[in-house]
Design an enzyme around this catalytic site. Structure first.
Site, mmCIF file in Angstrom:
data_model
loop_
_atom_site.group_PDB
_atom_site.id
_atom_site.type_symbol
_atom_site.label_atom_id
_atom_site.label_comp_id
_atom_site.label_asym_id
_atom_site.label_seq_id
_atom_site.Cartn_x
_atom_site.Cartn_y
_atom_site.Cartn_z
ATOM 1 N N LYS A 1 0.878 -2.829 20.208
ATOM 2 C CA LYS A 1 0.544 -2.190 18.929
ATOM 3 C C LYS A 1 1.426 -2.651 17.771
ATOM 4 O O LYS A 1 1.615 -1.921 16.797
ATOM 5 C CB LYS A 1 0.614 -0.651 19.028
ATOM 6 C CG LYS A 1 -0.174 -0.022 20.149
ATOM 7 C CD LYS A 1 -1.543 -0.553 20.358
ATOM 8 C CE LYS A 1 -2.558 -0.245 19.289
ATOM 9 N NZ LYS A 1 -3.868 -0.928 19.611
ATOM 10 N N THR A 2 1.916 -3.841 17.844
ATOM 11 C CA THR A 2 2.774 -4.324 16.749
ATOM 12 C C THR A 2 2.095 -5.422 15.940
ATOM 13 O O THR A 2 2.679 -5.980 15.026
ATOM 14 C CB THR A 2 4.101 -4.882 17.309
ATOM 15 O OG1 THR A 2 3.780 -5.874 18.282
ATOM 16 C CG2 THR A 2 4.973 -3.802 17.908
ATOM 17 N N GLY A 3 0.866 -5.771 16.311
ATOM 18 C CA GLY A 3 0.158 -6.841 15.600
ATOM 19 C C GLY A 3 0.031 -8.101 16.447
ATOM 20 O O GLY A 3 -0.220 -9.193 15.929
ATOM 21 N N THR A 4 0.168 -7.955 17.747
ATOM 22 C CA THR A 4 0.151 -9.137 18.631
ATOM 23 C C THR A 4 -1.222 -9.833 18.608
ATOM 24 O O THR A 4 -1.288 -11.058 18.662
ATOM 25 C CB THR A 4 0.499 -8.738 20.085
ATOM 26 O OG1 THR A 4 -0.403 -7.716 20.510
ATOM 27 C CG2 THR A 4 1.916 -8.254 20.217
ATOM 28 N N THR A 5 -2.299 -9.060 18.490
ATOM 29 C CA THR A 5 -3.630 -9.686 18.503
ATOM 30 C C THR A 5 -3.838 -10.507 17.228
ATOM 31 O O THR A 5 -4.422 -11.598 17.264
ATOM 32 C CB THR A 5 -4.734 -8.618 18.632
ATOM 33 O OG1 THR A 5 -4.320 -7.666 19.613
ATOM 34 C CG2 THR A 5 -6.054 -9.221 19.058
ATOM 35 N N TYR B 1 -5.297 -8.925 6.488
ATOM 36 C CA TYR B 1 -5.692 -10.327 6.360
ATOM 37 C C TYR B 1 -6.651 -10.677 7.493
ATOM 38 O O TYR B 1 -6.537 -10.159 8.603
ATOM 39 C CB TYR B 1 -4.469 -11.246 6.445
ATOM 40 C CG TYR B 1 -3.798 -11.441 5.100
ATOM 41 C CD1 TYR B 1 -4.069 -12.578 4.348
ATOM 42 C CD2 TYR B 1 -2.928 -10.489 4.605
ATOM 43 C CE1 TYR B 1 -3.465 -12.755 3.113
ATOM 44 C CE2 TYR B 1 -2.321 -10.655 3.381
ATOM 45 C CZ TYR B 1 -2.591 -11.791 2.627
ATOM 46 O OH TYR B 1 -1.992 -11.961 1.427
ATOM 47 N N GLY C 1 -6.347 -2.034 13.500
ATOM 48 C CA GLY C 1 -6.359 -1.516 12.134
ATOM 49 C C GLY C 1 -7.244 -0.273 12.072
ATOM 50 O O GLY C 1 -8.175 -0.198 11.284
ATOM 51 N N ASN D 1 -8.322 3.729 11.669
ATOM 52 C CA ASN D 1 -8.045 4.783 10.688
ATOM 53 C C ASN D 1 -7.660 6.048 11.421
ATOM 54 O O ASN D 1 -8.421 6.522 12.261
ATOM 55 C CB ASN D 1 -9.307 5.068 9.863
ATOM 56 C CG ASN D 1 -9.475 4.012 8.815
ATOM 57 O OD1 ASN D 1 -8.490 3.569 8.218
ATOM 58 N ND2 ASN D 1 -10.720 3.583 8.600
ATOM 59 N N TYR D 2 -6.506 6.534 11.161
ATOM 60 C CA TYR D 2 -6.091 7.832 11.704
ATOM 61 C C TYR D 2 -5.171 8.505 10.696
ATOM 62 O O TYR D 2 -4.586 7.823 9.839
ATOM 63 C CB TYR D 2 -5.422 7.696 13.083
ATOM 64 C CG TYR D 2 -4.493 6.511 13.256
ATOM 65 C CD1 TYR D 2 -3.207 6.549 12.743
ATOM 66 C CD2 TYR D 2 -4.922 5.367 13.926
ATOM 67 C CE1 TYR D 2 -2.363 5.462 12.909
ATOM 68 C CE2 TYR D 2 -4.090 4.288 14.095
ATOM 69 C CZ TYR D 2 -2.809 4.340 13.584
ATOM 70 O OH TYR D 2 -1.972 3.263 13.737
HETATM 71 N N1 LIG Z 1 -4.563 -8.814 10.399
HETATM 72 C C1 LIG Z 1 -4.619 -7.702 11.122
HETATM 73 N N2 LIG Z 1 -5.758 -7.128 11.441
HETATM 74 C C2 LIG Z 1 -5.798 -5.996 12.158
HETATM 75 N N3 LIG Z 1 -4.705 -5.361 12.614
HETATM 76 C C3 LIG Z 1 -3.525 -5.891 12.312
HETATM 77 C C4 LIG Z 1 -3.422 -7.069 11.564
HETATM 78 N N4 LIG Z 1 -2.117 -7.351 11.436
HETATM 79 C C5 LIG Z 1 -1.440 -6.396 12.058
HETATM 80 N N5 LIG Z 1 -2.287 -5.500 12.567
HETATM 81 C C6 LIG Z 1 -1.849 -4.332 13.370
HETATM 82 O O1 LIG Z 1 -2.041 -4.623 14.726
HETATM 83 C C7 LIG Z 1 -2.089 -3.389 15.388
HETATM 84 C C8 LIG Z 1 -2.619 -3.613 16.753
HETATM 85 O O2 LIG Z 1 -1.584 -4.255 17.449
HETATM 86 P P1 LIG Z 1 -1.819 -5.136 18.699
HETATM 87 O O3 LIG Z 1 -2.816 -6.163 18.406
HETATM 88 O O4 LIG Z 1 -0.480 -5.639 19.113
HETATM 89 O O5 LIG Z 1 -2.391 -4.097 19.720
HETATM 90 S S1 LIG Z 1 -2.517 -4.275 21.294
HETATM 91 O O6 LIG Z 1 -1.247 -3.932 21.873
HETATM 92 O O7 LIG Z 1 -2.932 -5.629 21.552
HETATM 93 O O8 LIG Z 1 -3.559 -3.300 21.670
HETATM 94 C C9 LIG Z 1 -2.931 -2.544 14.507
HETATM 95 O O9 LIG Z 1 -2.524 -1.215 14.727
HETATM 96 P P2 LIG Z 1 -3.391 0.030 14.273
HETATM 97 O O10 LIG Z 1 -3.336 -0.016 12.792
HETATM 98 O O11 LIG Z 1 -2.724 1.234 14.808
HETATM 99 O O12 LIG Z 1 -4.765 -0.138 14.796
HETATM 100 C C10 LIG Z 1 -2.633 -3.057 13.129
HETATM 101 O O13 LIG Z 1 -1.816 -2.194 12.399
#
Ligand SMILES: Nc1ncnc2c1ncn2[C@@H]1O[C@H](COP(=O)(O)OS(=O)(=O)O)[C@@H](OP(=O)(O)O)[C@H]1O
Length: 942
Positions: A647-651, A852, A869, A871-872
């Site tokens: 949940k840190t933005g790894t995807t 982005y 990303g 919404n909560y």
């Molecule tokens: N470009 C872009 N698009 C969408 N989301 C983005 C992006 N960059 C960072 N994030 C943040 O990534 C959060 C999800 O983190 P992960 O991808 O590491 O989640 S996971 O562990 O793989 O499930 C996700 O967390 P949440 O906002 O809680 O959904 C985002 O805040």
């Protein structure tokens, strides 16, 4: 036409079949007859041909070679005092001296672990001590003496069962404060001290040990050593005999005292007068007189009557082989048996390739008879002992007639032995990628076993040259199971051939892999007199050296030998009979044998922690590379990993990096999608072939390419750093950090979307504030899974314990959201990725998404799915406050870690710590490592 002589007549049949008779007096005239001369010539030629054929046969039978070897083969000769004197008592009555029992009645609260103080991390005795502890699988903590003491207790339990000093003088000269603490610990927990007295100074000296009624003397020469059969320390060790020469020890310290607390364990005899060097003696027939000598104590037990602490002092290090045994016994004695191991050792001797070998080096019938005899003799020392014969049926009857006769004889005695299969033609399984082809080879061998009626040991097989066992070749495991039902194998190669003391077992795909040992004999080691490095080397190995210590330190010993070791000089039998006799003479160890499957069960019962393998990198070990399929390549392993946390933005980082033309990720897994989760879960058991199959095979275009993988749960997985390090030691690791409170909140919502019961039932505040001991199980688990990964400093330190800081890349997740172009451009520089790819043209902020997104070639944007990303509602302030306090110590440690690694402190961390108003102290330029990343927000520069 045939000819024959009869009483002086020459009878011959003519071409028409009529018999002609020539009288004797006609013979002389016949000599002059050209036909006779021709016939004579013909007869001579025939005779020559027969002689050549006979010689050829003689040469090819191997008998000629057999005749050239020395008539006297090595004869087993292990001098030992006790077998001769046992029960007769002229020396000692060994019957009385059973192995000492060190376990006391008192319930000691002690961990079975040693605390080892070394002089420096490189000191030679310290290294030998540590190696011996490792070989015996004794857990220990290493400390450099003279620094502070480690924590000695944990919740009222002593953390160490024995204290060892490489240099006992360092114990004696410890500052009084630390010495007081250590001695108090020893008295309270009844722990003893074991110390080595490193010789100090050059010449004979005598001095007293400060604080003890004990004096020491130094001798640069001792004649022989013997053990005190009455010593209560002796458990594994048995006083076999008086022994000399004394290994590599140059100088000995001996002990003298009148106090009753001191008891001898070992004595040395020191000369009373200077020795006459042998070359100065008048002649060989007139050797120098046996020098008069005096007995001195060289290993001493202090029973603890003087100051309440038992100690064992060694006057020399491990250069004298007997001290390896005394060290084990000393630890057992001083820890009241907490550091004792069983006295049983298991022995299995495999004879690989029983039909494979060059003519002249194969068994001949007398060798087979001797093998049967040697086995019988060994059975009297090791109950039930049987040689375990490995066969490749395709090589049966490939020798000379005489050698083939030996194989027939061996098959006549087949029921005397255990048998196990190799491949049919001794081929290396790793060279065949096709399971069906491997199975076909095995089926041939199986048919051979059936035809010959071999009493198969069952479930055990060995791969020629260890090929395919480790590094694992999956088709071999599959074929073994389908054709033979193999459940056990053995290899020398896991984790590596050297050092042998570190060889371990593992279980893969239902097959138990035992570590295998070598006894120093290989296919070409056949003659005692021609033993590589000299026969003395072999003797040394048997008599206290490597082979002896291998038997002592391994509870389960599976040895590899070859057929040729039992031909010619029959070194194999000589070595094992000598080694077993020596072991029986000098130790109280009981040797037993079991069939392989039982041995494997015993092994993994003893060492359950070894069941799970740690996959190493085949390209880091030349030998492993040689037995790895040519179709496999380390280029199919990732260069860098995004390790999380979740949940840190790894995807986002994963998908942005994948746009780069030189960077490729793994293909999706059907179960875990873009994440392979190899190092963190059950996929690890599938092995590296499975892992590599997800990455593209090496390209032929000479273009540099970079492979990577992201699995966000690697970050906090307990075993992950060790596993990654073993397979990918030079991989770069990318970790993304956002405020841990925010990460926890995002993860909570992720769990709710995935219908986690506890997440749906309890509010975020309830989850984070749940009592980690008393809350219901599901809640407790969720509580831990939400909060644990946020212990950033703790987890990063675990990675940093194995990887250098240059390989760890910290990405500010907040910056990744707000300015991914900068982050990615910078990351390319850090990872030295070529060619440079400017992300400015490929990423675009999308208002609707609030993040982005990628821009494709048609200028269309492609954002991450709904799950990224979300919404909560914003986090309640009470939860935020709670989490800030909860993470405060960890965040403080993280701040320190950033400074240490040369990173600027991100603004979110200052905010979490409540230090944002203070100026971010400037880090001196020289402290800033190469690792500094400008993709971190540096509030100081804003
Ligand atoms: N470009 C872009 N698009 C969408 N989301 C983005 C992006 N960059 C960072 N994030 C943040 O990534 C959060 C999800 O983190 P992960 O991808 O590491 O989640 S996971 O562990 O793989 O499930 C996700 O967390 P949440 O906002 O809680 O959904 C985002 O805040």
């Amino acid at each position: 036409m045939s000819t024959s002589t009869s009483r002086g007549s020459l009878i011959s049949d003519d071409v028409n079949g009529r018999r002609r008779v020539a009288k004797g007096h006609h013979i002389f005239h016949s000599f002059l007859n050209p036909i006779f001369v021709f016939r004579l010539l013909l007869a001579f030629l025939l005779l020559s041909l027969v002689s050549i054929l006979a010689l050829g046969y003689y040469v090819s039978t191997g008998r000629h070679y057999y005749a050239t070897i020395p008539l006297s083969r090595p004869v087993v000769n292990v001098p030992c005092a006790w077998p001769q004197t046992r029960g007769q008592g002229p020396m000692w009555d060994y019957g009385k001296y059973l192995p000492a029992v060190h376990e006391g009645k008192a319930q000691l609260r002690l961990d079975p672990r040693a605390l080892l103080f070394v002089t420096t991390t490189h000191s030679s005795l310290g290294k030998s001590l540590a190696e011996w502890l490792v070989a015996n699988r004794i857990r220990y903590k290493l400390e450099v003496a003279g620094k502070s003491l480690p924590v000695l207790t944990n919740e009222g339990k002593g953390k160490f069962g024995v204290i060892i000093f490489e240099n006992f003088y360092q114990y004696l000269h410890m500052d009084s404060w630390h010495r007081g603490i250590l001695d108090k610990y020893c008295r309270e927990y009844q722990v003893g001290v074991l110390g080595f007295l490193a010789p100090q100074g050059e010449n004979v000296f005598s001095s007293s040990l400060p604080g003890f009624p004990l004096s020491v003397e130094l001798y640069s020469h001792v004649l022989r050593a013997e053990l005190n059969p009455e010593s209560r320390v002796l458990r594994i060790t048995r006083p076999g005999d008086v022994v000399s020469p004394l290994g590599t020890v140059q100088k000995w310290v001996t002990f003298r005292s009148n106090h009753s607390t001191y008891k001898p364990v070992e004595w040395v005899h020191v000369p009373l007068e200077p020795l006459i060097p042998f070359d100065q003696a008048k002649s060989i027939s007139d050797p120098p007189p046996v020098p008069r000598s005096e007995q001195k104590i060289s290993v001493l037990l202090d029973e603890g009557q003087y100051d309440g602490i038992p100690r064992i002092l060694f006057g020399a290090g491990l250069g004298f082989w007997l001290h390896h045994l005394l060290l084990l016994d000393g630890m057992s004695y001083l820890s009241h048996g907490r550091l004792s191991d069983s006295l049983t050792r298991y022995l299995l001797v495999d004879i690989d390739d029983i039909f494979v070998g060059k003519s002249g080096f194969r068994l001949i019938p007398p060798d087979v008879l001797e093998l049967v005899e040697a086995q019988r003799r060994l059975q009297s020392l090791v109950p039930g002992f049987r040689f375990n014969l490995g066969f490749s049926g395709g090589f049966h009857h490939r020798g000379t007639p005489y050698e083939d006769e030996a194989e027939d004889l061996l098959l006549y005695y087949k029921d005397e032995f255990w048998w196990f299969p190799h491949m049919w033609t001794h081929m290396q399984p790793h060279s065949v990628d096709n399971i069906t082809a491997l199975e076909a080879h095995m089926v041939f061998n199986k048919q051979f076993a059936v035809e010959q009626g071999l009493p198969m040991n069952g479930s055990y097989a060995i791969a020629p040259h260890h090929s395919g066992v480790y590094p694992v070749h999956e088709p071999l495991y599959e074929a073994w199971k389908s054709v033979w039902g193999v459940e056990v194998t053995a290899t020398e190669e896991y984790p590596h051939l050297r050092p042998p003391r570190l060889r371990r077992g593992f279980i893969h795909n239902g097959i138990k892999v035992l570590p295998r040992q070598t006894c120093g004999l290989y296919t070409h080691t056949n003659l005692y007199e021609e033993f590589p490095g000299g026969k003395e080397k072999l003797e040394e190995s048997i008599r206290g050296g490597e082979l002896f210590l291998t038997l002592v330190s391994n509870r389960v010993n599976v040895f590899m030998t070859h057929m040729s070791n039992y031909a010619l000089d029959r070194l194999g039998s000589y070595v094992f009979e000598s080694a077993v006799q020596f072991l029986r003479c000098w130790t109280n160890l009981r040797l037993e044998t079991r069939p392989p499957l039982q041995l494997a069960d015993i092994y993994f019962d003893l060492y359950p922690e070894e069941q799970d393998p740690i996959w190493g990198n085949p390209c880091q070990d030349k030998r492993h590379l040689e037995i790895w399929s040519k179709n496999k390549s380390c280029e199919r392993l990732p260069n860098f990993l995004i390790i999380g946390p979740q949940k840190t933005g790894t995807t986002a980082l994963y998908s942005f990096l994948s746009i780069h033309p030189a960077i490729s990720s793994n293909r999706d897994s059907p179960e875990t999608f873009e994440e392979l989760q190899f190092f963190s879960g059950k996929n690890y058991q599938k092995g590296i072939d499975w892992y590599m199959s997800f990455f593209p095979p090496p390209a032929n275009d000479n273009e540099t390419r970079y492979l990577f993988e992201k699995s966000a749960n690697y970050f906090d997985g307990t075993l992950v750093p060790q596993r990654v390090h073993a397979l990918l030691p030079s991989a770069h690791l990318i970790t993304i950090l956002i405020p841990p409170s925010k990460r926890a909140y995002s993860w909570y919502h992720h769990q709710r979307v995935h219908n986690d019961k506890a997440a749906l039932e309890f509010s975020f505040h309830e989850v984070i504030t749940a009592n980690p001991r008393h809350a219901p199980r599901a809640l407790r688990e969720l509580h831990n899974r939400i909060l644990q990964p946020g212990m950033y400093a703790h987890h990063l330190e675990r990675w940093l314990a194995l990887f250098p800081p240059q390989q760890l890349h910290l990405v500010d997740g907040e910056r990744l959201k707000s300015d991914p172009i900068l982050v990615l451009n910078q990351l390319q520089t850090e990872l030295k990725i070529r060619p440079f790819f400017d992300y400015a043209n490929h990423l675009k902020y999308v208002d609707q998404k609030g993040f982005y997104c990628q821009v494709d070639s048609l200028n269309k944007t492609k954002c991450l799915g709904q799950g990224k990303g979300r919404n909560y509602p914003p986090m309640e302030s009470a939860s935020l406050k709670f989490l800030r306090e909860y993470y405060q110590p960890e965040n403080t440690a993280l701040e320190k870690l950033f400074k240490r690694l040369g990173y600027p402190i991100p603004s979110w961390l200052e905010e979490e710590l409540g230090t944002e108003s203070q100026n971010n102290p400037q880090i001196p330029a020289e402290e800033i490592s190469n690792n500094v990343s400008s993709h971190w927000e540096n509030p100081g520069s804003q």
